[in-house]
Enzyme design. Structure first.
Site, PDB file in Angstrom:
ATOM      1  N   CYS A   1     -29.985  49.617  19.831  1.00  0.00           N
ATOM      2  CA  CYS A   1     -28.925  48.809  19.222  1.00  0.00           C
ATOM      3  C   CYS A   1     -27.593  49.135  19.878  1.00  0.00           C
ATOM      4  CB  CYS A   1     -28.799  49.093  17.729  1.00  0.00           C
ATOM      5  SG  CYS A   1     -30.165  48.534  16.706  1.00  0.00           S
ATOM      6  N   ASP A   2     -26.715  48.145  19.879  1.00  0.00           N
ATOM      7  CA  ASP A   2     -25.346  48.398  20.304  1.00  0.00           C
ATOM      8  C   ASP A   2     -24.433  47.390  19.621  1.00  0.00           C
ATOM      9  OD1 ASP A   2     -24.044  50.227  22.585  1.00  0.00           O
ATOM     10  OD2 ASP A   2     -22.854  48.406  22.334  1.00  0.00           O
ATOM     11  N   SER A   3     -23.269  47.856  19.218  1.00  0.00           N
ATOM     12  CA  SER A   3     -22.330  46.999  18.493  1.00  0.00           C
ATOM     13  C   SER A   3     -21.014  46.882  19.242  1.00  0.00           C
ATOM     14  CB  SER A   3     -22.064  47.557  17.094  1.00  0.00           C
ATOM     15  OG  SER A   3     -23.241  47.621  16.323  1.00  0.00           O
TER      16      SER A   3
END
Length: 202
Positions: A71-73
């Site tokens: 995941c990456d935001s």
């Protein structure tokens, strides 16, 4: 039940997954995020998630059949992708630009079955409305150190929660992983979400 691997150093993501009944094994990818540039915010979030997931899924210590989540935001404001601020002054400038306005928090999700070509990818986007905080509140918040460790320089589940007027979308996504989206992705890969529970949800 397959081993579930979280390819992220984020304690917030780990906490969300544990509260949802999973018990992830954490392996930090250590990838160079600078290799991706000149992308719009949502594609950037997804690209980084795919990069992290792929790096961890290919490690020899990850068993074939394990489910690996990357995941990456990033926060989108005025069309720009904002990750973690580099220092205090950048965090202050971010908040001065964000206060009284709304941004969109994009989280890229990549779920892969290690040792196979099975992969599901998606982006969850949540609109965040920031309070019209004072300069003194910004200074105190930045001095706490919390904004320096998170995308967009804010949290919704920590000290920053009082500075968020509201959201439109999945609040778990703002913390770092969208549970409804992840459930859909596991189904796409042929797994029942409830089969991944390894402990009672808390």
């Amino acid at each position: 039940m397959p081993t579930f691997v979280l390819a992220s150093a984020s304690p917030a993501r780990l906490k969300v997954l544990r509260q949802a009944g999973l018990d992830p094994h954490v392996i930090v990818s250590g990838v160079d995020e600078s290799v991706l540039s000149d992308l719009a915010p949502a594609p950037l979030a997804l690209g980084l998630a795919e990069l992290k997931c792929g790096a961890v899924a290919s490690l020899p210590e990850v068993a074939a059949g394990a489910l690996v989540l990357g995941c990456d935001s990033v926060l989108e404001l005025d069309g720009a992708a904002l990750g973690k601020p580099a220092d205090d002054s950048e965090a202050v400038a971010r908040w001065q630009a964000m206060r009284g306005r709304a941004g969109v928090l994009h989280t890229g999700h990549c779920l892969r079955v290690a040792g196979s070509d099975q992969v599901a990818t998606a982006v969850a986007s949540t609109t965040v409305r920031f309070a019209d905080v004072t300069d003194a509140e910004i200074a105190a918040y930045v001095a706490s150190g919390e904004p320096l460790h998170v995308a967009g320089a804010f949290t919704i589940d920590g000290l920053g929660g009082a500075f968020i007027d509201g959201i439109e979308g999945d609040h778990h996504n703002v913390i770092g992983v969208s549970l409804p989206l992840l459930r859909t992705m596991t189904t796409v890969l042929g797994f029942a979400w409830t089969d991944l529970w390894s402990a009672p949800a808390s």
